[in-house]
Write a protein that holds these residues in place. Structure first.
Motif, PDB file in Angstrom:
ATOM      1  N   LYS A  25     -36.053 -41.432 -14.160  1.00 23.83           N
ATOM      2  CA  LYS A  25     -35.411 -41.430 -13.208  1.00 23.83           C
ATOM      3  C   LYS A  25     -35.566 -42.250 -11.910  1.00 23.83           C
ATOM      4  CE  LYS A  25     -34.934 -37.156 -11.877  1.00 23.83           C
ATOM      5  NZ  LYS A  25     -35.241 -35.781 -11.231  1.00 23.83           N
ATOM      6  N   ASP A  29     -32.532 -42.491  -4.262  1.00 22.38           N
ATOM      7  CA  ASP A  29     -31.331 -41.402  -4.416  1.00 22.38           C
ATOM      8  C   ASP A  29     -30.073 -42.083  -3.483  1.00 22.38           C
ATOM      9  OD1 ASP A  29     -32.528 -40.725  -1.970  1.00 22.38           O
ATOM     10  OD2 ASP A  29     -32.639 -38.588  -1.944  1.00 22.38           O
ATOM     11  N   TYR A  49     -25.005 -35.695  -9.223  1.00 22.80           N
ATOM     12  CA  TYR A  49     -24.875 -35.390  -7.881  1.00 22.80           C
ATOM     13  C   TYR A  49     -24.881 -33.847  -7.988  1.00 22.80           C
ATOM     14  CZ  TYR A  49     -22.567 -34.870  -3.464  1.00 22.80           C
ATOM     15  OH  TYR A  49     -22.230 -34.531  -1.951  1.00 22.80           O
ATOM     16  N   ARG A  88     -25.196 -41.119  -2.124  1.00 22.62           N
ATOM     17  CA  ARG A  88     -26.568 -40.273  -2.538  1.00 22.62           C
ATOM     18  C   ARG A  88     -26.168 -39.510  -3.551  1.00 22.62           C
ATOM     19  NH1 ARG A  88     -29.988 -40.215   1.884  1.00 22.62           N
ATOM     20  NH2 ARG A  88     -31.559 -38.874   0.832  1.00 22.62           N
ATOM     21  N   GLU A  90     -28.092 -39.256  -7.985  1.00 18.55           N
ATOM     22  CA  GLU A  90     -29.193 -39.586  -8.683  1.00 18.55           C
ATOM     23  C   GLU A  90     -28.918 -40.503  -9.918  1.00 18.55           C
ATOM     24  OE1 GLU A  90     -32.669 -35.839  -8.369  1.00 18.55           O
ATOM     25  OE2 GLU A  90     -30.805 -35.513  -9.560  1.00 18.55           O
ATOM     26  N   SER A 143     -35.251 -32.649 -16.089  1.00 20.91           N
ATOM     27  CA  SER A 143     -34.791 -33.691 -14.915  1.00 20.91           C
ATOM     28  C   SER A 143     -34.934 -33.287 -13.592  1.00 20.91           C
ATOM     29  CB  SER A 143     -33.564 -34.611 -15.400  1.00 20.91           C
ATOM     30  OG  SER A 143     -32.758 -33.516 -14.816  1.00 20.91           O
ATOM     31  N   GLN A 147     -39.894 -36.658 -13.071  1.00 19.70           N
ATOM     32  CA  GLN A 147     -39.694 -38.143 -12.973  1.00 19.70           C
ATOM     33  C   GLN A 147     -39.336 -39.012 -14.309  1.00 19.70           C
ATOM     34  OE1 GLN A 147     -38.708 -39.158  -9.969  1.00 19.70           O
ATOM     35  NE2 GLN A 147     -38.099 -41.326 -10.528  1.00 19.70           N
TER      36      GLN A 147
END
Length: 322
Positions: A25, A29, A49, A88, A90, A143, A147
């Motif tokens: 990941k 962010d 999101y 913002r 991921e 997830s 991480q």
């Protein structure tokens, strides 16, 4: 604010510095205006999101996020970057390559064995292959709390129930516990199917599973080497049970040590039987010698094998010798 909040742009990428990672990941962010997405061969990039997948990008290359990525995001395709504010979201990178990992039994497996109350302790070792097969399931299950997820995590999960699978497949159809390697392919295939079904619950598929070796206690391996050139003679079942009970009654070794002692006794009986057979063969050969040899008596009675000492009749059975 994210790690790169004071910069005009950032690069969203994964350089895979650590081997065996299944997903990683991106740690920031917030994606700034002018940022780039880099996808390397063997990677997929997933934009998320609010915990939901917005878009999956599979072709390797470098992309402008504002013009080439955002228009394809489900909920964010109309997003506009501000002067000092970013998007913002991921970004999760998925390793699409097939990964190889070694495995070994967590503990010795005690296989049921005649005459051994505790079973025969056996260990097994080999390899397995895995790859991601369902992004949605994996990200939903893993997830949110992790991480990264590595093949080592898969191995830990597999070994937690591998002993039971091995026991189940070895026990099927009465497999010979002293010759398991001969059935390794069949056992491996069955375990592979069961593991694949179990691991797909977290989005990982098992694409291969092999058993490289079965390891027995050292005492058993030594006895197997000694017995390799000999065949079993007679019904040893009752003798084995008596020998086992006698050893336990005297406070002797149990488990592998008792099995070793039992096999040693069996081989001793086999050697004794072989000696008896050899003596019988010798007597038969002597009985086939022609009676009478120029008027001299044979050295051994052709009927019972007793030394004749030159007599005309056998002192044991009365057989005429001349």
């Amino acid at each position: 604010m994210g790690l790169f909040s004071n910069q005009l742009s950032n690069v969203v990428e994964w350089d895979e510095t650590k081997e065996g990672v299944i997903f990683w990941k991106w740690p920031n962010d917030e994606i700034k205006k002018g940022s780039k997405l880099v996808i390397r061969p063997g990677q997929d990039a997933i934009f998320m999101y609010m915990g939901k997948i917005e878009g999956v990008f599979t072709d390797d290359g470098t992309y402008d996020i504002e013009t080439q990525i955002i228009p394809f995001l489900s909920s964010l395709k109309g997003f506009k970057f501000g002067f000092n504010s970013g998007m913002r979201a991921e970004v999760v990178f998925i390793n699409t390559k097939e990964l190889l990992c070694k495995w070994g039994t967590k503990n010795a497996i005690n296989l049921p064995a005649p005459g051994l109350p505790g079973g025969m302790p056996v260990r097994a070792f080999g390899t397995f292959n895995c790859r991601v097969v369902d992004y949605g399931v994996m990200l939903e299950k893993l997830s949110g709390t992790m991480q990264t997820y590595c093949v080592e995590d898969v191995r830990t999960r597999i070994t937690s129930f591998l002993d039971q699978l091995l026991m189940s497949w070895i026990s099927k159809e009465g497999k010979d516990m002293f010759n398991l390697q001969a059935n390794a392919r069949e056992i491996s295939k069955g375990i592979e199917e069961d593991l694949d079904m179990e691991m797909r619950k977290i989005g990982v598929g098992i694409t291969g599973f092999t058993i490289e070796s079965f390891n027995y206690p050292e005492e058993i391996k030594k006895m197997q080497e000694k017995a390799a050139a000999q065949s079993m003679v007679g019904d040893m079942g009752k003798y084995s049970q008596i020998a086992m009970a006698d050893s336990m009654g005297k406070g002797g070794n149990t488990g592998a040590g008792a099995a070793s002692q039992m096999m040693g006794m069996q081989m001793g009986m086999m050697m004794g039987q072989q000696m008896m057979n050899n003596m019988g063969n010798m007597a038969n050969m002597q009985s086939q010698q022609p009676v009478g040899n120029g008027g001299a008596a044979p050295k051994f009675c052709p009927n019972c094998g007793t030394p004749t000492n030159g007599a005309k009749f056998c002192s044991n059975c009365g057989q005429k010798l001349i």
